[in-house]
Design a protein around this motif. Structure first.
Motif, PDB file in Angstrom:
ATOM      1  N   VAL A 321       5.666 -41.851  94.557  1.00  0.00           N
ATOM      2  CA  VAL A 321       5.826 -40.510  93.993  1.00  0.00           C
ATOM      3  C   VAL A 321       4.869 -40.285  92.826  1.00  0.00           C
ATOM      4  O   VAL A 321       4.199 -39.244  92.734  1.00  0.00           O
ATOM      5  CB  VAL A 321       7.284 -40.296  93.541  1.00  0.00           C
ATOM      6  N   PHE A 322       4.789 -41.246  91.917  1.00  0.00           N
ATOM      7  CA  PHE A 322       3.905 -41.076  90.766  1.00  0.00           C
ATOM      8  C   PHE A 322       2.432 -41.100  91.168  1.00  0.00           C
ATOM      9  O   PHE A 322       1.593 -40.487  90.483  1.00  0.00           O
ATOM     10  CB  PHE A 322       4.206 -42.129  89.699  1.00  0.00           C
ATOM     11  N   SER A 323       2.091 -41.796  92.249  1.00  0.00           N
ATOM     12  CA  SER A 323       0.715 -41.741  92.745  1.00  0.00           C
ATOM     13  C   SER A 323       0.358 -40.319  93.150  1.00  0.00           C
ATOM     14  O   SER A 323      -0.727 -39.820  92.823  1.00  0.00           O
ATOM     15  CB  SER A 323       0.550 -42.685  93.939  1.00  0.00           C
ATOM     16  N   LEU A 324       1.265 -39.667  93.873  1.00  0.00           N
ATOM     17  CA  LEU A 324       1.037 -38.270  94.254  1.00  0.00           C
ATOM     18  C   LEU A 324       1.023 -37.370  93.026  1.00  0.00           C
ATOM     19  O   LEU A 324       0.217 -36.432  92.931  1.00  0.00           O
ATOM     20  CB  LEU A 324       2.122 -37.819  95.229  1.00  0.00           C
ATOM     21  N   PHE A 325       1.916 -37.623  92.085  1.00  0.00           N
ATOM     22  CA  PHE A 325       1.998 -36.806  90.875  1.00  0.00           C
ATOM     23  C   PHE A 325       0.691 -36.862  90.081  1.00  0.00           C
ATOM     24  O   PHE A 325       0.143 -35.824  89.672  1.00  0.00           O
ATOM     25  CB  PHE A 325       3.166 -37.288  90.020  1.00  0.00           C
ATOM     26  N   PHE A 326       0.186 -38.070  89.846  1.00  0.00           N
ATOM     27  CA  PHE A 326      -1.039 -38.209  89.067  1.00  0.00           C
ATOM     28  C   PHE A 326      -2.240 -37.571  89.770  1.00  0.00           C
ATOM     29  O   PHE A 326      -3.062 -36.910  89.128  1.00  0.00           O
ATOM     30  CB  PHE A 326      -1.329 -39.688  88.798  1.00  0.00           C
ATOM     31  N   GLN A 327      -2.341 -37.768  91.091  1.00  0.00           N
ATOM     32  CA  GLN A 327      -3.548 -37.339  91.800  1.00  0.00           C
ATOM     33  C   GLN A 327      -3.496 -35.873  92.234  1.00  0.00           C
ATOM     34  O   GLN A 327      -4.487 -35.147  92.103  1.00  0.00           O
ATOM     35  CB  GLN A 327      -3.769 -38.232  93.019  1.00  0.00           C
ATOM     36  N   ILE A 328      -2.357 -35.433  92.764  1.00  0.00           N
ATOM     37  CA  ILE A 328      -2.282 -34.083  93.317  1.00  0.00           C
ATOM     38  C   ILE A 328      -1.884 -33.057  92.267  1.00  0.00           C
ATOM     39  O   ILE A 328      -2.465 -31.966  92.187  1.00  0.00           O
ATOM     40  CB  ILE A 328      -1.292 -34.048  94.505  1.00  0.00           C
ATOM     41  N   GLU A 329      -0.894 -33.407  91.439  1.00  0.00           N
ATOM     42  CA  GLU A 329      -0.382 -32.431  90.479  1.00  0.00           C
ATOM     43  C   GLU A 329      -1.154 -32.452  89.159  1.00  0.00           C
ATOM     44  O   GLU A 329      -1.401 -31.402  88.571  1.00  0.00           O
ATOM     45  CB  GLU A 329       1.111 -32.681  90.215  1.00  0.00           C
TER      46      GLU A 329
END
Length: 500
Positions: A321-329
């Motif tokens: 989840v945090f991987s997506l948060f850092f990269q996408i959001e």
């Protein structure tokens, strides 16, 4: 008579003159023989550690490439889940059977076959023309990883017959894995930023060739492991276990795009339940089961397996989840994402070094209660995270959460090994590792479902739910440890295995 006397004199002469020369020659050769044996043992340790390193690298390194993969293949969150979980699913499902295969065919042979398959599959990942081809190559990687891990430990057992030396060798093996887990996101970030996402897989090629060379030159070529000579291959049990996990993973991943009421999702859940029931029925009747169900009559063993699944669910689910948060959001680069995870991954290795010494003082119960509550606190402190928030506010909660998890991982291993008879330690540790991998796979599937929408408001709502779920599960693990482990058992474990 004279002839007999001459023969006796000749024998005495040869014994007094030739025998000392032979003994002197043998003594002169002993340091060289010891040196050769020492070099072979160290070479085996290097090969086993490299095998463990590549397995853990490919668990963690892919997360920093998620956005690059999303853009390259124009896929959604469900597609990214399969890139991560295809590897973990096969790894978890085949871990026990791969160990049994090494017992039958020889640890070195199966280890080298697994290394060759893993290396070729890494090339397939790096050259994949489509998302489907990448997922298939990741499945092959998972099969190679399952063959590497248990047989690397079997090779160490053969190379280091002395218990003290073996303990140190396993410690170095585990330290190498810890370094790989900590360095994986940073290494992945550097590679993706400068050479593209394909490089995170192609870098395994020279590493794989080095591991194959070292294992070929140094590892023992024994045909079977003496640890578990009677273990066999349980093909019906293996097939139903794979089907149950695959169907469950598909249903959880597809629910995000199709909805829970879709027939394919219903079908996947029903197939998973039916396969799981068949697996239990097969294992309960098998003369040589892949998973001896009698182990789960041991309360502490069952508790360790459940807790292992919980902590991996929380850790790997929120890493995804945090991987997506850092990269996408937050639009961080892969390198910035890797560095953002460094507090969480580096502390895993640092804390693990000291936990073994604490086990003799606090016991399993105290360490698990502390680890569960501390990790739950860390994740709870992450709950207010927002897209506009400064990264600095995340560092302390990440350190708290990961240090709690690092406290529990070696403690669960000690609890597992102290719960079973010495002859069952191999299969017991394999079950614990499989349970942890299944927990991580479910964490990615469930948390990925919660953040299936990439729109900021929808994503953050799902992210907060995922964080709350992780904290709640860790608190449930705290309750299980509180009632499931008595203080007397904890004290016994601390006295029995203070150095593990």
């Amino acid at each position: 008579m004279r002839f007999l006397q001459d023969m006796c004199d000749f024998r005495e002469f040869t014994q007094s003159s030739i025998k000392p020369s032979i003994e002197a020659f043998q003594l002169s050769r002993m340091p060289a023989m010891f040196s050769i044996s020492h070099a072979r043992s160290r070479g085996t340790l290097a090969a086993a550690a490299i095998g463990f390193v590549v397995v853990l690298l490919d668990v963690s390194v892919v997360n920093v490439a998620l956005d690059a993969l999303r853009q390259s293949f124009d896929t959604d969150i469900a597609g990214l889940q399969w890139v991560v979980n295809a590897y973990t699913l096969v790894f978890a499902a085949l871990l026990l059977s791969a160990g049994a295969l090494g017992d039958r065919l020889g640890a070195k042979r199966v280890f080298m076959l697994g290394f060759a398959l893993f290396t070729l599959a890494s090339a397939g990942c790096g050259l994949a023309p489509s998302l489907a081809a990448l997922i298939l190559a990741r499945i092959a990687q998972g099969l190679g990883a399952a063959m590497l891990v248990p047989n690397s430990l079997s090779m160490l057992q053969q190379a280091f017959p002395d218990p003290a030396q073996r303990s140190r060798a396993v410690g170095w093996w585990g330290a190498a894995g810890g370094i790989a887990l900590a360095a994986g996101p940073v290494l992945g970030g550097v590679l993706v930023s400068h050479a593209g996402w394909r490089s995170i897989f192609l870098v395994n090629l020279p590493i794989g060739l080095l591991g194959l060379y070292l294992s070929w030159c140094h590892a023992e070529s024994g045909q079977r492991s003496s640890a578990s000579p009677k273990r066999g291959l349980d093909l019906p049990g293996q097939a139903t276990a794979c089907l149950a996990l695959a169907a469950l993973t598909y249903a959880l991943s597809a629910a995000g795009s199709l909805g829970w009421e879709h027939p394919w999702v219903y079908g996947g859940l029903l197939l998973s339940l039916a396969s799981a029931a068949s697996f239990i029925a097969i294992e309960s009747r098998s003369a040589a089961p892949m998973l001896p169900l009698t182990l789960f009559r041991l309360q502490r063993f069952t508790l360790a397996s459940v807790c292992g699944a919980i902590i991996n669910f929380a850790y790997y689910g929120l890493i995804f989840v945090f991987s997506l948060f850092f990269q996408i959001e937050q639009h961080l680069s892969p390198l910035q994402t890797g560095l953002a995870f460094l507090p969480m991954t580096a502390v895993l290795m640092a804390v693990s070094i000291f936990v073994g010494r604490l086990n003799g003082r606090m016991g399993a119960r105290g360490l698990l209660l502390f680890g569960m509550s501390w990790a739950a606190l860390g994740y709870a402190l992450l709950w207010p995270v927002s897209i506009e928030g400064a990264y600095g506010w995340l560092i302390a909660p990440m350190l708290i959460a990961s240090s709690g998890i690092a406290t529990m991982v070696p403690t669960l291993t000690n609890l597992t090994l102290s719960s079973v008879a010495p002859a069952q330690t191999g299969i017991a540790s394999g079950v614990l590792n499989a349970a942890r991998q299944v927990g991580g796979m479910l964490g990615v599937a469930v948390c990925g479902f919660l953040v299936r929408g990439t729109e900021p408001a929808v994503f953050m709502q799902g992210m907060h739910r995922a964080i709350a779920m992780a904290a709640a599960l860790l608190l449930a693990g705290f309750v299980l440890c509180w009632f499931g482990i008595s203080s007397q058992d904890s004290a016994i474990d601390g006295k029995r295995q203070p150095n593990l």
